[in-house]
Design a protein around this motif. Structure first.
Motif, short mmCIF file in Angstrom:
data_model
loop_
_atom_site.label_atom_id
_atom_site.label_comp_id
_atom_site.label_asym_id
_atom_site.label_seq_id
_atom_site.Cartn_x
_atom_site.Cartn_y
_atom_site.Cartn_z
N ALA A 18 -25.04 -4.22 35.81
CA ALA A 18 -24.21 -3.57 34.81
C ALA A 18 -23.51 -4.58 33.91
CB ALA A 18 -23.17 -2.68 35.50
N GLU A 19 -23.28 -5.81 34.41
CA GLU A 19 -22.59 -6.83 33.61
C GLU A 19 -23.41 -7.26 32.41
OE1 GLU A 19 -20.56 -10.06 35.76
OE2 GLU A 19 -21.17 -9.03 37.59
N VAL A 20 -24.73 -7.10 32.50
CA VAL A 20 -25.60 -7.50 31.38
C VAL A 20 -26.28 -6.29 30.76
CG1 VAL A 20 -25.96 -9.85 32.19
CG2 VAL A 20 -27.46 -8.02 33.01
N GLY A 21 -25.74 -5.09 31.04
CA GLY A 21 -26.25 -3.89 30.41
C GLY A 21 -27.51 -3.33 31.01
N LEU A 22 -27.79 -3.64 32.27
CA LEU A 22 -28.98 -3.14 32.95
C LEU A 22 -28.58 -2.10 34.00
CD1 LEU A 22 -30.92 -6.50 33.52
CD2 LEU A 22 -31.41 -4.74 31.81
N PRO A 23 -29.41 -1.07 34.21
CA PRO A 23 -29.09 -0.07 35.25
C PRO A 23 -29.30 -0.66 36.64
CG PRO A 23 -31.24 0.37 34.29
CD PRO A 23 -30.65 -0.75 33.48
N ALA A 24 -28.42 -0.27 37.56
CA ALA A 24 -28.55 -0.77 38.94
C ALA A 24 -29.83 -0.23 39.58
CB ALA A 24 -27.33 -0.37 39.76
N ARG A 62 -33.84 -4.05 45.43
CA ARG A 62 -33.80 -4.61 46.79
C ARG A 62 -33.09 -5.95 46.86
NH1 ARG A 62 -39.96 -4.77 48.45
NH2 ARG A 62 -40.02 -5.60 46.33
N THR A 63 -32.84 -6.56 45.71
CA THR A 63 -32.23 -7.89 45.71
C THR A 63 -30.82 -7.82 45.15
OG1 THR A 63 -32.46 -10.17 44.89
CG2 THR A 63 -33.14 -8.41 43.42
N PRO A 64 -29.89 -8.60 45.70
CA PRO A 64 -28.56 -8.63 45.08
C PRO A 64 -28.62 -9.27 43.71
CG PRO A 64 -28.75 -10.35 46.74
CD PRO A 64 -29.99 -9.51 46.85
N GLY A 65 -27.81 -8.80 42.83
CA GLY A 65 -27.79 -9.39 41.50
C GLY A 65 -28.99 -9.00 40.67
N LEU A 66 -29.43 -9.93 39.83
CA LEU A 66 -30.54 -9.68 38.92
C LEU A 66 -31.87 -10.09 39.54
CD1 LEU A 66 -29.06 -11.01 35.54
CD2 LEU A 66 -28.99 -8.68 36.46
N ARG A 67 -32.94 -9.50 39.03
CA ARG A 67 -34.28 -9.95 39.39
C ARG A 67 -34.64 -11.18 38.55
NH1 ARG A 67 -35.16 -4.16 38.62
NH2 ARG A 67 -35.36 -3.13 40.67
#
Length: 281
Positions: A20-26, A31-36
């Motif tokens: 959400a911090e970079v405008g992406l849906p959770a 399966r991974t914390p943070g971003l892919r």
């Protein structure tokens, strides 16, 4: 280039960022914390394969353009940006010029210092922020142009009597100012503002030229100074300068010894402000 440390640092920072911090849906299937990895690559404008190789300590040395993209994608702080550059074997380029934006916490502090006159100066002597007591002690900086708020320019080029507030250490201040500007010119070699100020001072002041050509950069702290104030007369203050390293700025605090006549004069100035008591209405 430290590939293993760079890989670990990138992976750690990627996993800290919430989509959400970079405008992406959770998304429910994440399966991974943070971003892919592919999301970081997209945000940094590089290929997923290249970014994956960096995280696996198999990639070539990234260019400054790639590093800038990673800084943006991973939302790194200034300190983290510098660390990333060092890990990649590409120390960050010097900033384009002395920072002028004063951190909000420092601005808040200026208003919470009763009995203390305080200013914030840039690496090249410009007064960037001040509190009411500093304006009463020195002058109303809000009434000056940015050019006229530069204390180094004032000490060498302003011929008005009392231009430097009648301070007792005028010669020492001039010497220290030249030394600080010499050091700043090395930190900001490509700044037109810095090179322009140096050129102006060299052309307009023999004293500055003499001090500049001494190549001194060791500045001694000023522990106390006396101001010749036009309203309350001479007052002696302790002078403490605190470095704000992330902005290359100085917070300068002027305080009087408790119980002294100068403390009483500062207290009077805090009430009077920038009014002129010697001028009848």
């Amino acid at each position: 280039m430290d590939r293993d440390e760079l890989a670990a640092f990138l992976r750690d920072r990627r996993e800290r960022i919430r989509p959400a911090e970079v405008g992406l849906p959770a998304g429910p299937r994440r399966r991974t914390p943070g971003l892919r990895r592919e999301e970081v690559a997209q945000l940094a404008f590089i290929s997923t394969e290249y970014y994956t190789r960096l995280e696996q300590a198999r990639g070539p040395r990234p260019s400054r353009e790639v590093l800038s993209g990673l800084v943006r994608a991973l939302r790194l702080t200034d300190a983290e940006r510098d660390h990333l550059h060092h890990l990649a074997g590409a120390p960050p380029a010097p900033p384009p010029g002395p920072p002028r934006e004063v951190r909000q916490s420092i601005l808040d502090l200026l208003t919470r210092l009763p009995g203390t006159a305080a200013i914030v100066t840039s690496a090249i002597g410009e007064v960037l922020a001040w509190n009411d007591l500093a304006a009463a002690l020195m002058e109303d900086f809000s009434a000056l142009s940015r050019r006229d708020r530069n204390l180094i320019r004032r000490v060498f080029l302003d011929s008005r009597q009392g231009a430097l507030y009648g301070v007792s250490d005028g010669a020492e201040f001039a010497r220290d100012s030249a030394q600080r500007l010499r050091a700043a010119s090395a930190r900001y070699p490509d700044s037109p503002e810095v090179t322009g100020l140096v050129a102006e001072l060299l052309a307009g002041s023999e004293e500055f030229t003499r001090l500049w050509e001494a190549y001194d950069v060791s500045v001694l702290p000023t522990l106390a100074k006396t101001f010749q104030h036009p309203v309350v007369g001479p007052l002696t203050v302790n002078c403490d300068a605190l470095h704000v390293p992330d902005r290359d700025q100085r917070l300068i605090l002027y305080t009087a010894t408790p119980g002294s006549a100068s403390e009483e004069a500062l207290r009077l100035l805090s009430v009077v402000g920038t009014q002129r008591m010697d001028v009848s209405g």
